[in-house]
Motif scaffolding. Sequence first.
Motif, PDB file in Angstrom:
ATOM      1  N   HIS A  84       0.806  -1.232   0.000  1.00 43.57           N
ATOM      2  CA  HIS A  84       0.000   0.000   0.000  1.00 43.57           C
ATOM      3  C   HIS A  84       0.830   1.268   0.000  1.00 43.57           C
ATOM      4  CE1 HIS A  84       0.879  -0.538   4.300  1.00 43.57           C
ATOM      5  NE2 HIS A  84       0.682   0.769   4.411  1.00 43.57           N
ATOM      6  N   LYS A 125       0.182  -0.683  -5.129  1.00 46.19           N
ATOM      7  CA  LYS A 125      -1.199  -0.224  -5.274  1.00 46.19           C
ATOM      8  C   LYS A 125      -1.779  -0.664  -6.620  1.00 46.19           C
ATOM      9  CE  LYS A 125      -0.325   4.101  -4.098  1.00 46.19           C
ATOM     10  NZ  LYS A 125      -0.560   5.525  -3.764  1.00 46.19           N
ATOM     11  N   GLU A 153     -12.490  -8.144  -4.670  1.00 45.30           N
ATOM     12  CA  GLU A 153     -12.747  -7.663  -3.310  1.00 45.30           C
ATOM     13  C   GLU A 153     -12.394  -8.714  -2.271  1.00 45.30           C
ATOM     14  OE1 GLU A 153     -13.539  -4.818  -1.963  1.00 45.30           O
ATOM     15  OE2 GLU A 153     -13.456  -3.835  -3.916  1.00 45.30           O
ATOM     16  N   LEU A 197      -8.579  -8.942  -2.031  1.00 47.66           N
ATOM     17  CA  LEU A 197      -8.060  -7.747  -1.371  1.00 47.66           C
ATOM     18  C   LEU A 197      -8.315  -7.797   0.128  1.00 47.66           C
ATOM     19  CD1 LEU A 197      -6.811  -4.924  -1.516  1.00 47.66           C
ATOM     20  CD2 LEU A 197      -9.098  -4.022  -2.005  1.00 47.66           C
ATOM     21  N   GLU A 226     -10.454  -5.020   6.353  1.00 48.48           N
ATOM     22  CA  GLU A 226     -11.089  -3.749   6.682  1.00 48.48           C
ATOM     23  C   GLU A 226     -10.972  -3.486   8.184  1.00 48.48           C
ATOM     24  OE1 GLU A 226     -14.982  -3.188   5.168  1.00 48.48           O
ATOM     25  OE2 GLU A 226     -14.552  -4.170   3.252  1.00 48.48           O
ATOM     26  N   GLU A 274      -9.887   1.940   4.483  1.00 48.57           N
ATOM     27  CA  GLU A 274     -10.989   2.577   3.765  1.00 48.57           C
ATOM     28  C   GLU A 274     -10.465   3.599   2.762  1.00 48.57           C
ATOM     29  OE1 GLU A 274     -10.809   2.158   7.065  1.00 48.57           O
ATOM     30  OE2 GLU A 274     -12.273   0.502   7.122  1.00 48.57           O
ATOM     31  N   ARG A 320      -8.899   1.772  -0.181  1.00 47.77           N
ATOM     32  CA  ARG A 320      -9.877   1.254  -1.137  1.00 47.77           C
ATOM     33  C   ARG A 320     -10.420   2.347  -2.053  1.00 47.77           C
ATOM     34  NH1 ARG A 320      -9.522  -2.558   2.584  1.00 47.77           N
ATOM     35  NH2 ARG A 320     -10.173  -4.695   2.079  1.00 47.77           N
ATOM     36  N   ARG A 321     -10.577   3.550  -1.523  1.00 49.09           N
ATOM     37  CA  ARG A 321     -11.004   4.668  -2.368  1.00 49.09           C
ATOM     38  C   ARG A 321      -9.914   5.000  -3.388  1.00 49.09           C
ATOM     39  NH1 ARG A 321     -13.069   6.544   2.687  1.00 49.09           N
ATOM     40  NH2 ARG A 321     -11.207   7.818   3.035  1.00 49.09           N
TER      41      ARG A 321
END
Length: 258
Positions: A137, A143, A151, A154, A160, A176, A179-180
């Motif tokens: 990340h 990324k 999903e 991931l 999460e 979060e 993910r955006r």
Amino acid sequence: MGRLVPAVTRALDILELFLDGDGTLSAPEITRKLGLPRTTVHELVTTLAARSYLVQVPDQPGRYRLGVRPYQLGSRYAEQLDLAAEGRQVARSVAETCDETVHVAILEGADVIYIAKVDSTHAVRMVSAAGRRLPAHCTSVGKMLLASLSEEALAARIPEGAPLIAMTDNSITSPEELRRHLAVIRERGIAVEQRESNPDVSCVAAPVRDSTGQVVAALSISVPMIRWSEERQEELAELAAKGAGELSARLGHRRRGA
């Protein structure tokens, strides 16, 4: 360079027609698409079928599809491919074009592992090495690879609600937010990292696909902030995409409509 043999060229043209559409063609369709004499097409198709490069479609007289021989050749080609070796060659070409550091990396768990690296010739450049592992990340290659996952895949790597480690003050630490960020990467097809793994370096990355279309690696260009700008980012993003596309082609990927 030696002289091209017209009959061989025409036979290969016929085989390459089967890469598009539904994968079946009739002799009249081949004649029309290539503009060859009907007798020539008949002789070439008969020869290709006799050598198992083409086979008649069951219950469809006069229509052909690829036979087993192209599959055998493709399988043998795939067996000899080495992602790291091919990646080094492409990375070298990209680095010669932009004179910046180029990496090729793969995903392992929630980390990336660099499998190829070619340095810039500048005195100020990124200090890294092939074989190094970093949190996915925090990097553009990571990324890009995370954005290619389903999903479910991931979530298995980046649960999460679990905080993410930071390598710099600019690192993403929220799943979060990550993910955006990944949603934007999927839309653009390019990943950008701005001082997230190194406070003095920014990077752009593009996906590398294999013969099935699956993303198996990512290629990035890393630039010290003294040479970074929005204009430079756009230039390098285009070059990274081109390099990743070349590496994908070496791995057998064929873009739709190509």
